[in-house]
Design an enzyme around this catalytic site. Structure first.
Site, PDB file in Angstrom:
ATOM      1  N   LYS A 117       0.808  -1.224   0.000  1.00  0.00           N
ATOM      2  CA  LYS A 117       0.000   0.000   0.000  1.00  0.00           C
ATOM      3  C   LYS A 117       0.841   1.275   0.000  1.00  0.00           C
ATOM      4  CE  LYS A 117      -4.191  -1.830   0.206  1.00  0.00           C
ATOM      5  NZ  LYS A 117      -5.128  -1.658  -0.927  1.00  0.00           N
TER       6      LYS A 117
ATOM      7  N   GLU B 277     -10.231   5.600   2.742  1.00  0.00           N
ATOM      8  CA  GLU B 277     -10.960   4.466   3.289  1.00  0.00           C
ATOM      9  C   GLU B 277      -9.939   3.404   3.668  1.00  0.00           C
ATOM     10  OE1 GLU B 277     -10.207   4.716   0.167  1.00  0.00           O
ATOM     11  OE2 GLU B 277      -9.545   2.700  -0.349  1.00  0.00           O
TER      12      GLU B 277
ATOM     13  N   SER C  31       1.939  -9.664  -0.785  1.00  0.00           N
ATOM     14  CA  SER C  31       1.577  -8.243  -0.730  1.00  0.00           C
ATOM     15  C   SER C  31       1.708  -7.613   0.654  1.00  0.00           C
ATOM     16  CB  SER C  31       0.149  -8.058  -1.234  1.00  0.00           C
ATOM     17  OG  SER C  31      -0.737  -8.884  -0.512  1.00  0.00           O
TER      18      SER C  31
END
Lengths: 394, 257
Positions: free
Chosen positions: A85, A107, A374
């Site tokens: 991210k 969000e 990830s």
């Protein structure tokens, strides 16, 4: 006139109040994406702050144990804040600064994107507000604490299913409320154009590095690249530079929850149909009258009833394949990688690992699978322990 | 002259909004007749959607209650067909893109025509994405209503140029819901519209909740749209809301005229 389509998917389905904001964002992005100074600054942050390039690790024990293809793990879990991210938020927050924005909103589902946004906002001196479903606030208490520690305000979203989709809706509402000084740092390759393109471009560093690293280590491209898919940002990042390499299979794994044939699932591409929601035309889990279904997965990060438009297009075009992976399969992969390689993966990434465990034995020892790891799994330990009937204190 | 044209030809319009199926479908039918008797010029019927991103908590709540009653698009059409046996009052649907898209735009537009629906308002379809919807609705004689907002700036002329029926002017930033003040540039916004299309009616909506506000908004435009304030009464009084809503609507209509 309409913009940002991937095949028939994408577009800009937002209220008029937001149209000029997304048009300005697109203009700013087009200005800065090829600006050497902007790119130099971003690369510096990605490397020196976030710790890129992330490693491509040959998972020897896992590969030998499964017997078949060689498995490489792209270690996005080693990035600062523990997931892919950060790649996107550093890019978007830098862009927001250049656009003169004072405040960012975002969000979050699992909390990874919220933590990453709060981190980048702290770094760049931006005011930060995060919207998170009440259910997820309970599931991911540690991440909520981290966001507050980083100076962000965390708003609990209690509407609807009180998970990621409701957090996205509420962040969009908040953006219409205060748009001139605020940038919405969307966390995935979804929403209205230009977000799917911007987020993809900022995440494409993953596949750019995989390509360089695998060519150096193996002298050839992988046979398959695997990634988990919720909205789809880590997957598109891992796929992007391989899209034009037809011999590289691109495989996305979505969250089947308790099974794609049950109503406790989030497997959008398996059970969803075309629709218009959250700013885009794409596939969505919905009923016969277009009401968005409540979805479920053990993984808060994949617990979303839609998917980014570029994935919808890659599926339609047959360029990428998408398969459902259940909670149970993902939890087994979570435990397997921990024991086998000493790496605790995020439960999201464990969906991709699970499919690798199934696929590798069917392939030859001269073949290569890359799994995008990830994120790391610290955040999931409490809930996985609970899933296994064990209660631990955080 | 279309029904929508007639609405505004009579003078300043009062346009109330209710969500179909809140608190139940029978009460919705009674509310339509009560609103007509109160002097409403056009009634907006909201078709509930699970995730209405342009709505504040009040109308979100109404949608949730309606969906808990299992109201679906077919129920809404059936209701309007029943209503049409009793009244010709101009009606508009307000809903979200996915409700119409999933029903098939063509099938939805056709049933809307059969039910004599005059217009459709879809807040998550901006000008750039409107063609697919606008063309089909226009084939079936239903006006696809465009919206402008205080942030529209250079977009106002482009949107006004193509607008059908009337232009829905969003009063201020944010989502629907009661508020105490409105954007300061509304008059300029409407002036710009009238420069491009002098005869295009402009109605202001979002947050108008009392007769004073309705009066002020109607004074600078061609009408006032009132949603959350009515839905709050429905929420508060449930099945007994009809007389309360009628009383409130009458006072709003009076202040608009």
């Amino acid at each position: 006139m309409s913009k940002g389509y991937f095949g028939v998917h994408g577009g800009q389905f937002v209220p008029e109040t937001l149209m000029n904001a997304i048009i300005e964002l697109e203009e700013a992005y087009n200005t800065y994406k090829d600006d050497p100074a902007f790119n130099e600054e971003l690369t510096y942050l990605l490397n020196e702050y976030a710790g890129r390039p992330s490693r491509l690790y040959y998972a020897r024990h896992m590969s030998e144990d499964l017997g078949g293809a060689k498995i490489y793990l792209k270690r996005e879990d080693l990035n600062h804040t523990g997931a892919h991210k950060i790649n996107n938020v550093l890019g978007q927050c830098l862009l927001a600064k250049k656009m003169g924005k004072k405040r960012v909103i975002a969000e979050t589902g699992a909390g990874q994107h919220g933590v990453a946004t709060a981190t980048a906002a702290a770094l760049m001196g931006l005011e930060c507000e995060i919207f998170m479903g009440e259910e997820d606030i309970i599931r991911q208490a540690l991440n909520v604490y981290k966001m507050r520690l980083l100076g962000a305000t965390v708003n609990s979203v209690t509407t609807g299913t009180a998970t990621l989709k409701d957090a996205v809706s509420q962040t969009m509402r908040e953006w219409t409320n205060r748009v001139s000084d605020t940038h919405y740092v969307l966390g995935s390759v979804m929403g209205p154009h230009p977000f799917p393109t911007i987020v993809r471009d900022f995440q494409a560093v993953i596949s750019k590095e995989i390509k360089e690293q695998i060519l150096q280590m193996e002298g050839r491209l992988p046979d398959a690249v695997l990634a988990c898919v919720g909205g789809g940002s880590n997957a598109i990042g891992a796929f992007y530079h391989f899209i034009d390499d037809p011999d590289v299979a691109l495989i996305g794994l979505e969250a089947a929850g308790e099974g794609a044939d049950t109503d406790r699932t989030a497997a959008t591409l398996t059970v969803g149909k075309m629709g218009i929601f959250h700013g885009m035309k794409s596939y969505f889990c919905q009923d016969d009258y277009g009401q968005i279904d409540p979805v479920y997965s053990i993984s808060a990060g994949l617990d979303y009833p839609g998917i980014g438009p570029e994935h919808a297009y890659l599926k339609d075009a047959g360029r990428a394949q998408y398969y459902p992976v259940t909670d149970e399969e993902a939890v087994r992969a979570f435990e397997y990688l921990s024991k086998m390689e000493g790496i605790i993966p995020a439960i999201e990434s464990a969906h991709a690992l699970s499919y690798a465990m199934e696929l590798a034995p069917k392939m030859g020892p001269d073949q290569i699978i890359v799994v995008n790891l990830s994120g790391r799994g610290d955040k999931d330990c409490v809930s996985i322990a609970k899933y296994r009937g064990e209660s631990i204190n955080e | 002259m279309s029904n929508i044209d007639k609405v505004f030809a009579r003078g300043k319009a009062f346009i109330p909004f209710i969500t179909v199926g809140d608190p139940d479908i029978e009460t919705t039918e009674k509310l339509v007749y009560a609103l007509e008797e109160a002097g409403s010029d056009l009634i907006e019927l909201g078709i509930p959607f699970s995730d209405p991103t342009a709505e504040g908590p009040v109308i979100m709540g109404a949608s949730e209650r309606a969906l808990q009653n299992s109201i679906c698009t077919d129920d809404v059409f059936d209701l309007v067909q029943r209503i049409r046996k009793n009244t010709d009052i101009p009606l508009a649907f307000m809903t979200y893109a996915n409700v119409i898209f999933s029903y098939s735009i063509e099938r939805f537009a056709q049933r809307a025509q059969q039910a004599k629906i005059d217009a459709v308002i879809i807040p998550d379809i901006p000008f750039e994405e409107s063609e697919e919807f606008e063309q089909i609705f226009s084939e079936f004689g239903v006006d696809f209503i465009s919206l402008i907002a205080p942030t529209s700036r250079d977009r106002v002329k482009m949107i006004a140029q193509e607008a059908k029926g009337f232009l829905y002017c969003v009063s201020s930033l944010g989502v629907t819901g009661v508020r105490s003040s409105f954007s300061s540039n509304l008059e300029d916004l409407i002036k710009t519209v009238k420069q491009v299309r002098p005869s295009l009616p402009c109605a202001i909506g979002f947050g108008i909740s009392n007769p004073q506000q309705a009066h002020e908004m109607a004074a600078i435009s061609d009408g006032a749209i009132v949603g959350s304030a009515i839905v709050e009464l429905v929420e508060q009084y449930g099945r007994d809301c009809v007389s309360k809503v009628k009383e409130f609507a009458s006072s709003m209509k009076e202040s608009v005229s």
